[in-house]
Design a protein around this motif. Structure first.
Motif, PDB file in Angstrom:
ATOM      1  N   PRO A   1     -12.939 -19.106 -19.978  1.00 35.00           N
ATOM      2  CA  PRO A   1     -13.170 -20.541 -20.174  1.00 35.00           C
ATOM      3  C   PRO A   1     -14.386 -21.069 -19.435  1.00 35.00           C
ATOM      4  O   PRO A   1     -15.062 -21.984 -19.899  1.00 35.00           O
ATOM      5  CB  PRO A   1     -11.883 -21.170 -19.640  1.00 35.00           C
ATOM      6  CG  PRO A   1     -11.398 -20.191 -18.606  1.00 35.00           C
ATOM      7  CD  PRO A   1     -11.810 -18.833 -19.085  1.00 35.00           C
ATOM      8  N   TYR A   2     -14.684 -20.501 -18.262  1.00 33.64           N
ATOM      9  CA  TYR A   2     -15.813 -20.946 -17.448  1.00 33.64           C
ATOM     10  C   TYR A   2     -16.103 -19.861 -16.422  1.00 33.64           C
ATOM     11  O   TYR A   2     -15.288 -18.951 -16.201  1.00 33.64           O
ATOM     12  CB  TYR A   2     -15.535 -22.289 -16.750  1.00 33.64           C
ATOM     13  CG  TYR A   2     -14.076 -22.557 -16.458  1.00 33.64           C
ATOM     14  CD1 TYR A   2     -13.448 -22.002 -15.347  1.00 33.64           C
ATOM     15  CD2 TYR A   2     -13.315 -23.342 -17.311  1.00 33.64           C
ATOM     16  CE1 TYR A   2     -12.115 -22.234 -15.090  1.00 33.64           C
ATOM     17  CE2 TYR A   2     -11.971 -23.579 -17.068  1.00 33.64           C
ATOM     18  CZ  TYR A   2     -11.380 -23.025 -15.953  1.00 33.64           C
ATOM     19  OH  TYR A   2     -10.044 -23.250 -15.701  1.00 33.64           O
ATOM     20  N   GLU A   3     -17.265 -19.984 -15.783  1.00 34.57           N
ATOM     21  CA  GLU A   3     -17.773 -18.875 -14.971  1.00 34.57           C
ATOM     22  C   GLU A   3     -16.995 -18.632 -13.680  1.00 34.57           C
ATOM     23  O   GLU A   3     -16.996 -17.510 -13.163  1.00 34.57           O
ATOM     24  CB  GLU A   3     -19.241 -19.127 -14.608  1.00 34.57           C
ATOM     25  CG  GLU A   3     -20.198 -19.097 -15.780  1.00 34.57           C
ATOM     26  CD  GLU A   3     -20.345 -20.430 -16.481  1.00 34.57           C
ATOM     27  OE1 GLU A   3     -21.226 -20.556 -17.359  1.00 34.57           O
ATOM     28  OE2 GLU A   3     -19.586 -21.363 -16.149  1.00 34.57           O
ATOM     29  N   LEU A   4     -16.357 -19.644 -13.146  1.00 37.43           N
ATOM     30  CA  LEU A   4     -15.763 -19.520 -11.815  1.00 37.43           C
ATOM     31  C   LEU A   4     -14.341 -18.960 -11.846  1.00 37.43           C
ATOM     32  O   LEU A   4     -13.528 -19.246 -10.963  1.00 37.43           O
ATOM     33  CB  LEU A   4     -15.787 -20.879 -11.112  1.00 37.43           C
ATOM     34  CG  LEU A   4     -17.190 -21.473 -10.916  1.00 37.43           C
ATOM     35  CD1 LEU A   4     -17.126 -22.757 -10.104  1.00 37.43           C
ATOM     36  CD2 LEU A   4     -18.128 -20.470 -10.241  1.00 37.43           C
ATOM     37  N   THR A   5     -14.053 -18.149 -12.841  1.00 39.65           N
ATOM     38  CA  THR A   5     -12.738 -17.490 -12.926  1.00 39.65           C
ATOM     39  C   THR A   5     -12.852 -15.968 -12.850  1.00 39.65           C
ATOM     40  O   THR A   5     -11.859 -15.274 -13.056  1.00 39.65           O
ATOM     41  CB  THR A   5     -12.036 -17.859 -14.254  1.00 39.65           C
ATOM     42  OG1 THR A   5     -12.853 -17.431 -15.352  1.00 39.65           O
ATOM     43  CG2 THR A   5     -11.795 -19.355 -14.358  1.00 39.65           C
ATOM     44  N   TYR A   6     -14.038 -15.452 -12.563  1.00 44.07           N
ATOM     45  CA  TYR A   6     -14.258 -14.014 -12.705  1.00 44.07           C
ATOM     46  C   TYR A   6     -13.404 -13.178 -11.758  1.00 44.07           C
ATOM     47  O   TYR A   6     -12.876 -12.130 -12.150  1.00 44.07           O
ATOM     48  CB  TYR A   6     -15.742 -13.692 -12.500  1.00 44.07           C
ATOM     49  CG  TYR A   6     -16.632 -14.150 -13.644  1.00 44.07           C
ATOM     50  CD1 TYR A   6     -16.101 -14.490 -14.886  1.00 44.07           C
ATOM     51  CD2 TYR A   6     -18.016 -14.238 -13.490  1.00 44.07           C
ATOM     52  CE1 TYR A   6     -16.911 -14.905 -15.925  1.00 44.07           C
ATOM     53  CE2 TYR A   6     -18.838 -14.656 -14.528  1.00 44.07           C
ATOM     54  CZ  TYR A   6     -18.280 -14.987 -15.746  1.00 44.07           C
ATOM     55  OH  TYR A   6     -19.087 -15.390 -16.771  1.00 44.07           O
ATOM     56  N   THR A   7     -13.237 -13.607 -10.515  1.00 38.76           N
ATOM     57  CA  THR A   7     -12.396 -12.803  -9.612  1.00 38.76           C
ATOM     58  C   THR A   7     -10.927 -12.883 -10.016  1.00 38.76           C
ATOM     59  O   THR A   7     -10.164 -11.938  -9.779  1.00 38.76           O
ATOM     60  CB  THR A   7     -12.551 -13.254  -8.156  1.00 38.76           C
ATOM     61  OG1 THR A   7     -12.214 -14.644  -8.039  1.00 38.76           O
ATOM     62  CG2 THR A   7     -13.976 -13.041  -7.661  1.00 38.76           C
ATOM     63  N   ASN A   8     -10.522 -13.988 -10.648  1.00 38.68           N
ATOM     64  CA  ASN A   8      -9.146 -14.079 -11.147  1.00 38.68           C
ATOM     65  C   ASN A   8      -8.897 -13.040 -12.238  1.00 38.68           C
ATOM     66  O   ASN A   8      -7.788 -12.506 -12.356  1.00 38.68           O
ATOM     67  CB  ASN A   8      -8.875 -15.474 -11.719  1.00 38.68           C
ATOM     68  CG  ASN A   8      -9.047 -16.576 -10.693  1.00 38.68           C
ATOM     69  OD1 ASN A   8      -9.081 -16.322  -9.502  1.00 38.68           O
ATOM     70  ND2 ASN A   8      -9.166 -17.802 -11.162  1.00 38.68           N
ATOM     71  N   ILE A   9      -9.916 -12.775 -13.054  1.00 43.81           N
ATOM     72  CA  ILE A   9      -9.782 -11.760 -14.105  1.00 43.81           C
ATOM     73  C   ILE A   9      -9.498 -10.405 -13.486  1.00 43.81           C
ATOM     74  O   ILE A   9      -8.616  -9.661 -13.942  1.00 43.81           O
ATOM     75  CB  ILE A   9     -11.058 -11.723 -14.967  1.00 43.81           C
ATOM     76  CG1 ILE A   9     -11.193 -13.021 -15.771  1.00 43.81           C
ATOM     77  CG2 ILE A   9     -11.053 -10.506 -15.894  1.00 43.81           C
ATOM     78  CD1 ILE A   9     -12.511 -13.156 -16.510  1.00 43.81           C
ATOM     79  N   LEU A  10     -10.221 -10.074 -12.438  1.00 43.91           N
ATOM     80  CA  LEU A  10      -9.985  -8.787 -11.778  1.00 43.91           C
ATOM     81  C   LEU A  10      -8.615  -8.741 -11.122  1.00 43.91           C
ATOM     82  O   LEU A  10      -7.963  -7.684 -11.091  1.00 43.91           O
ATOM     83  CB  LEU A  10     -11.090  -8.509 -10.756  1.00 43.91           C
ATOM     84  CG  LEU A  10     -12.296  -7.725 -11.301  1.00 43.91           C
ATOM     85  CD1 LEU A  10     -12.971  -8.455 -12.446  1.00 43.91           C
ATOM     86  CD2 LEU A  10     -13.304  -7.448 -10.190  1.00 43.91           C
ATOM     87  N   ALA A  11      -8.158  -9.877 -10.606  1.00 46.94           N
ATOM     88  CA  ALA A  11      -6.816  -9.908 -10.022  1.00 46.94           C
ATOM     89  C   ALA A  11      -5.759  -9.634 -11.089  1.00 46.94           C
ATOM     90  O   ALA A  11      -4.786  -8.902 -10.852  1.00 46.94           O
ATOM     91  CB  ALA A  11      -6.563 -11.259  -9.359  1.00 46.94           C
ATOM     92  N   ILE A  12      -5.931 -10.201 -12.279  1.00 43.95           N
ATOM     93  CA  ILE A  12      -4.992  -9.958 -13.376  1.00 43.95           C
ATOM     94  C   ILE A  12      -4.959  -8.467 -13.725  1.00 43.95           C
ATOM     95  O   ILE A  12      -3.889  -7.866 -13.868  1.00 43.95           O
ATOM     96  CB  ILE A  12      -5.381 -10.807 -14.604  1.00 43.95           C
ATOM     97  CG1 ILE A  12      -5.100 -12.292 -14.330  1.00 43.95           C
ATOM     98  CG2 ILE A  12      -4.636 -10.336 -15.852  1.00 43.95           C
ATOM     99  CD1 ILE A  12      -5.620 -13.222 -15.410  1.00 43.95           C
TER     100      ILE A  12
END
Length: 920
Positions: free
Chosen positions: A130-141
C-alpha cells in the motif's frame, strides 16, 4: 535473524500433507495491545473446507488490522477468490510488535484469521504493497510464517509470494523478497494467476517453471527474470530481461467497472477500523494530471460506474453490514458526472436511518452549494479542500489551476451551509517553490478565517494540514529530488510563523525525516533490499506510525549498508538516465512525462482530457480504451429528463456527456418517520476469543447487528447521531461471560423473540443473545448501585491444593484491607470484605459472588491476593467467566433479566450452581 520456527499441537492432516499445527489465539492475547486484532470470526468472513478446493490463498496486509481491514482492494480479491468453487482465500495482517514477540516467545507462527492455518502452508501468499513504509512488516510476515525471506532460497513446497496494490510501480527495494508482482487492476488477472497456480500444483511443476509461467501472464512482473546492472556511482546502467519475461510489463486495466466484481458484503471488523463505513468506488482513474500525483497516472483511464449500479451497491451494502456511513470513493469524486442526482437519491433513500455520506477528494470547482446541501442533510463534521499549493503560480506548475476567488467562494459555500470547520491540505517543498508561495498558504488561511467570522453567525475553524513533497515514480516530477531536510525544516518554521497570528487557524505538519525515508524508498533500487533486511533484523517495524518510526535507526542502517539516502531522495535525475522501475509500464509513456515536466517549468497547464483535447499520454492507445464516463441521461426514480439545475465547473459545463435532469422539482424530500420510545433489555454471552473485545468494540458490534437486523434503533440528536444503547458493567479484557446485559431503545415495538432471532443472525459465534425482555416504567435500570456479580474460576493446572483452607480463612475474616490507586495514582485504603459476599468450591471450579455499592466494586485480582493470598500476576493461567449479574432489592437478589422483581433468589446457595444461575 534466523527464520522463525514454530511448534505446537497438531490438527489432522490436510490432503496428505504433514499434520497442521492448531494455534488458538487466547493464550497469546493476554497483555497485548488491542487483542481484537487477532481473533477473527468477523461477520461476512468466509470459511471454506480446505479439502474441497484445489488452490489456497492467503491475502496479507503489511500493517495493523485496523488499517488492513479497511482496504477495499483486499476485500475485492477476497470475495473474487472465495466465489470460485476451486479456491479459497483467508487473511492475515501484520502483527503489532508486542504480538510478534508473543508469537516468537511461544514458538507460534503467524496464522490466518479464518482457519488459523500457518501462512507457510498456503499455495499462494498475496501481500499488498500500500505504501513504502511497510517494508519491514513484510519481512516480519514472511519470517513469522517460516518462509525464507529471499525468493531465490525458497523450495517447491513454499507458497508463491505475490505482491500487488498501489505500491507496485516501484517494488525494487523489496524485489528480492517476492516471487512476482501483479501490476495494475487485479479483478481479472487474479483468475489467470489462480489458474496457473492450480495447474502447476496438479502437475508438480518445479518452482522455476512456475515463475516462468507467471511471467507469461500479461501484467505479471517476475523480478528474478530481470538482471539489473549498476554504474560504479550507484546509478542503474541497464535492465536485462530473460526469456520468457517481456522487456516491459504493461499494467492490467479493467475496462468496465459495472461488470467488475465488487462486494456488497464486505468483512466487518470485530475491533477497531480506520474506515468503519461502506466504501463504494464510483470512479477509477483521474485525468486532471496533477504532476506530483502518482495515482493520477497509474489508474488511468477514467472509468465510471453507472449511478444505477452505485446506488445498488450502496443500498445492498448498507443492508448487509449494518453500517451507518458511506464513502463514495475515487481520486476525484466531485468529477463524477451524476454526483448531485445520485447523492439526492441516496440521501432520500436513507434519511430515516441517518446514514452519513462522505465524498473524499472533492475538487474545488465541483464543490457547489447543491452538493454541499445534500451532504449536510444528515451530518456536518468537517470539509477538506486540497489546493496543494499556496499561490496560483505554483498551482500552475503542479497543474492544479484553482483560482483564489474560486477557492474562497467554495469556503463561503461550506461555511454558509453550517459546517463548523474547513481543513486545507497543502504540500511544501514542491518543485520551483519560493517563500512567496508559502506566504500564499498563510494568505488563504487568513481569508478563510475572515469568511468564517462573517458567515453563519459564529466563528468557524480553519485547519491547515501540510506534508512534504515526495517524488514519486511514473509522474512528471519523478526526476525532481526532494529538498534537503534542513531546507524543509526551515520552510515549515517559516509557515508556522506566518500562521501563528491567526487565532482560529490550526497548523499540522508531517515530520520531514519521515518524508525523506518515504522518498528514499519511493525512488529506490534493488540495492536497498539489504537495508530493508538489516532494519528488520534490528527490530524496526510499523514505520508508517508516528509513534513507531525511528528515523535515526534507519540512518544507521543506511550507513552500515554503505548507502546514501540523499542519492535516492534529493538527487535531480537526468531525463536520459535509466530509472530503477523502467521495466514497468503504467500506460502513460515516459516521453509524455518528460514533456509534461518541461511544461511544468514553463508554468503551462494541460486540461483534463475528458473535457478537452487528448493530451496523447499513451494510455488509451496502449489499453484500447478511452475514458469511460456515463454517456447517458440518469433519471432518478420518479424523476424526468429535463433541465440540469446544478451549476457545473466551467471546464465541463458544455460537455456533451453531462446529463440533463431535474430531480422531482415539486416534491418535498421524504421526512423521517415519527419516533417512538420502546425499551428492551437483552442478555448475551461473550465467550472464547471474543472475551478480548473491549467495551467500545462491543458497542460497535451490536450497533451494526441492530442495523443488519433492520431493527428500528433509536438515535440521539446532533451532528453525530449515536445509537441509544446502554451496556451493563464492563468486563476486564480476557474474562468470559455467560451473562452480559444491555438496554436498547427502539422507535417502534418489536416482539422480543424477533429481536432475539434477528440479532443472532449478525453476531459472531462467541457472542450470542440468550434472551430479550421488554422494560416498563419503574423497572430496574443498569446503574451500578446494589449490583452483584457471580464468577466461576478454573485453574489451567487444577485447583491449588490448599484452596479450601484459604476460602474458609477469607470468609472468617472481618476485614480485608487493601490499597487501591485513585485517579491520580495515589494509594487509597479500602476494605474489600463487605464486597466479598460469597465464595464456594464445587468440583474443579471456584465460585465468587462480589458486590458493588456504585462507588466501589471488588476486582478478581484483589480477591486472589488479599482474600486468598494467591498471586494475581498469572491470570493467564486462570479461566475466568462471569455467570450472573444481580441486583439487590428488599433483602433479596434478582436477575437483571427480571426487572419486575418476580423471582428472588440467593446466588451460589443451591446445590446446582449452574441451574440456579440459568434463571439469570
Amino acid at each position: 535473524m534466523a527464520a522463525h520456527r514454530f511448534t505446537g499441537p497438531l490438527l489432522p492432516p490436510r490432503d496428505g500433507r504433514a499434520p497442521v499445527p492448531d494455534f488458538g489465539a487466547a493464550d497469546l492475547l493476554a497483555g497485548v495491545s488491542h487483542p481484537s486484532r487477532y481473533i477473527g470470526g468477523e461477520s461476512n468472513a468466509t470459511r471454506k473446507d480446505w479439502r474441497g478446493v484445489a488452490v489456497r490463498a492467503c491475502l496479507a496486509f503489511p500493517d495493523s488490522y485496523e488499517i488492513g481491514i479497511s482496504n477495499m482492494g483486499l476485500q475485492v480479491l477476497y470475495r473474487i477468490i472465495n466465489n470460485r468453487d476451486d479456491a479459497l482465500a483467508e487473511r492475515a495482517y501484520a502483527p503489532w510488535p508486542d504480538y510478534e514477540k508473543a508469537l516468537r516467545r511461544h514458538g507460534r507462527p503467524l496464522a490466518s484469521l479464518e482457519s488459523r492455518t500457518p501462512l507457510g502452508m498456503f499455495d499462494m501468499l498475496g501481500i499488498a504493497l500500500p505504501y513504502e513504509l511497510t517494508y519491514t512488516n513484510i519481512l516480519a510476515i514472511l519470517d513469522l510464517a517460516g518462509i525464507p525471506l529471499e525468493a531465490d532460497r525458497r523450495a517447491d513446497h513454499h507458497p508463491l509470494v505475490i505482491g500487488g496494490g498501489a505500491g507496485v510501480y516501484n517494488p525494487e527495494p523489496v524485489a528480492e523478497f517476492f516471487d512476482a508482482f501483479v501490476i495494475g487492476d487485479g479483478e481479472e488477472v487474479i483468475h489467470e494467476v489462480l489458474d496457473q497456480v492450480k495447474a502447476a500444483k496438479a502437475h508438480g511443476t518445479p518452482r522455476a517453471q512456475r515463475l516462468a509461467a507467471l511471467a507469461r501472464i500479461p501484467g505479471v512482473y517476475v523480478p528474478s527474470l530481470y538482471a539489473v546492472h549498476h554504474h560504479a556511482d550507484g546509478r542503474v546502467a541497464e535492465i536485462v530481461n530473460r526469456h520468457p519475461a517481456p522487456p516491459t510489463v504493461l499494467r492490467r486495466v479493467v475496462a468496465d467497472l459495472d461488470g467488475a466484481d465488487y462486494p456488497t458484503d464486505p468483512i466487518l471488523p470485530i475491533g477497531r477500523a480506520v474506515f468503519d463505513r461502506v466504501n463504494v468506488e464510483v470512479t477509477r482513474g483521474c485525468t486532471h494530471g496533477c504532476r506530483f500525483c502518482q495515482a493520477g497516472y497509474t489508474y488511468r483511464p477514467v472509468r465510471e460506474r453507472s449511478p444505477e449500479r452505485v446506488k445498488e451497491l450502496v443500498l445492498h451494502s448498507l443492508r448487509n453490514t449494518g453500517l451507518d456511513a458511506v464513502t463514495l470513493s475515487s481520486l476525484s469524486t466531485g468529477d463524477y458526472l451524476c454526483l448531485y442526482p445520485l447523492m439526492k437519491e441516496l440521501v432520500d433513500a436513507t434519511i430515516d436511518r441517518k446514514i452519513s455520506f462522505s465524498l473524499p477528494s472533492l475538487r474545488i470547482g465541483t464543490l457547489t452549494p447543491a452538493v454541499v446541501r445534500q451532504i449536510k442533510r444528515v451530518t456536518k463534521t468537517g470539509f477538506t479542500m486540497a489546493p496543494e499549493a499556496g499561490s496560483e503560480r505554483l498551482r500552475r506548475v503542479i497543474n492544479k489551476p484553482i483560482s483564489e476567488p474560486d477557492l474562497l467562494k467554495a469556503v463561503e459555500n461550506v461555511f454558509r451551509e453550517g459546517w463548523p470547520e474547513i481543513k486545507f491540505y497543502f504540500m511544501y517543498g514542491l518543485p520551483t517553490e519560493t517563500l512567496e508561495d508559502l506566504d500564499g498558504i498563510a494568505r488563504l488561511a487568513e481569508a478563510a478565517v475572515k469568511i468564517g467570522r462573517t458567515v453563519g453567525g459564529r466563528p468557524r475553524g480553519v485547519k491547515v494540514s501540510t506534508s512534504n513533497y515526495v517524488p514519486k515514480p511514473m509522474t512528471p516530477f519523478q526526476w525532481v529530488g526532494q529538498m534537503p531536510m534542513a531546507e524543509l525544516d526551515r520552510r515549515r518554521r517559516y509557515l508556522l510563523a506566518a500562521l501563528k497570528p491567526l487565532r482560529m487557524a490550526r497548523f499540522t505538519w508531517k515530520d520531514e525525516r519521515v518524508s525523506r525515508l518515504e522518498a528514499v524508498f519511493s525512488r529506490g533500487d534493488r540495492r536497498l533490499g539489504r537495508a530493508v533486511r538489516l532494519a528488520f533484523e534490528r527490530g524496526l517495524r510499523m514505520d508508517a506510525w508516528e509513534e513507531m518510526v525511528d528515523t535515526a535507526a534507519w540512518d544507521r542502517v543506511f550507513a552500515d549498508c554503505g548507502l546514501d539516502p540523499a542519492f535516492y531522495a534529493e538527487r535531480d535525475i537526468p531525463l536520459d538516465e535509466v530509472l530503477p522501475w523502467d521495466m514497468l509500464d503504467c500506460g502513460t509513456s515516459k516521453a509524455y512525462f518528460a514533456a509534461d515536466h518541461a511544461r511544468a517549468l514553463r508554468e503551462r497547464i494541460i486540461k483534463d482530457c475528458r473535457y478537452g483535447l487528448c493530451g496523447d499520454c499513451g494510455v488509451c492507445t496502449d489499453t484500447a480504451s478511452g475514458p469511460l464516463v456515463v454517456p447517458r441521461v440518469y433519471v432518478p426514480e420518479g424523476g424526468r429528463a429535463g433541465e440540469f439545475d446544478l451549476p457545473l465547473a466551467d471546464d465541463i459545463a458544455d460537455h456533451p456527456l453531462v446529463p440533463e435532469i431535474t430531480l422531482r422539482p415539486d416534491a418535498a424530500p421524504p421526512q423521517p418517520a415519527p419516533v417512538g420510545r420502546f425499551l428492551y433489555r437483552a442478555q448475551w454471552t461473550k465467550l472464547g476469543d471474543f472475551a478480548f473485545l473491549s467495551h467500545l468494540e462491543m458497542l460497535a458490534l451490536f450497533t451494526r447487528a441492530f442495523r443488519q437486523a433492520d431493527l428500528p434503533l433509536a438515535l440521539s440528536e446532533g451532528f453525530h447521531p449515536r445509537p441509544r444503547l446502554s451496556f451493563g458493567p464492563a468486563l476486564a479484557l480476557g474474562v468470559e461471560s455467560l451473562f452480559e446485559v444491555m438496554d436498547v431503545i427502539l422507535t417502534r415495538p418489536v416482539a422480543p423473540e424477533t429481536i432475539h432471532g434477528r440479532l443472532n443472525e449478525g453476531l459472531p459465534e462467541g457472542v450470542v443473545v440468550t434472551g430479550v425482555v421488554p422494560l416498563a416504567a419503574g423497572d430496574r435500570g443498569l446503574d451500578l448501585n446494589g449490583l452483584g456479580y457471580a464468577y466461576e474460576l478454573r485453574w489451567r493446572d487444577g485447583l491449588p491444593a490448599d484452596l479450601a483452607e484459604r476460602v474458609d480463612g477469607a470468609l472468617a475474616r472481618a476485614t480485608l484491607p487493601i490499597d487501591r490507586a485513585d485517579k491520580k495514582g495515589r494509594p487509597k485504603p479500602m476494605d474489600l470484605r463487605p464486597l466479598l459476599r460469597e465464595m464456594t468450591i464445587r468440583g474443579d471450579h471456584l465460585y465468587l459472588f462480589l458486590a458493588s455499592d456504585g462507588a466501589r466494586s471488588a476486582r478478581i485480582p484483589e480477591v486472589l491476593e488479599a482474600a486468598l493470598g494467591l498471586p494475581s500476576r498469572n491470570l493467564g493461567d486462570i479461566h475466568i467467566r462471569r455467570v450472573g449479574i444481580l441486583f439487590a432489592d428488599g433483602g433479596h437478589y434478582h436477575s437483571l433479566m427480571d426487572p419486575a422483581r418476580r423471582d428472588p433468589y440467593r446466588p451460589l446457595a443451591c446445590e446446582s450452581h449452574t441451574t440456579c444461575l440459568q434463571k439469570s
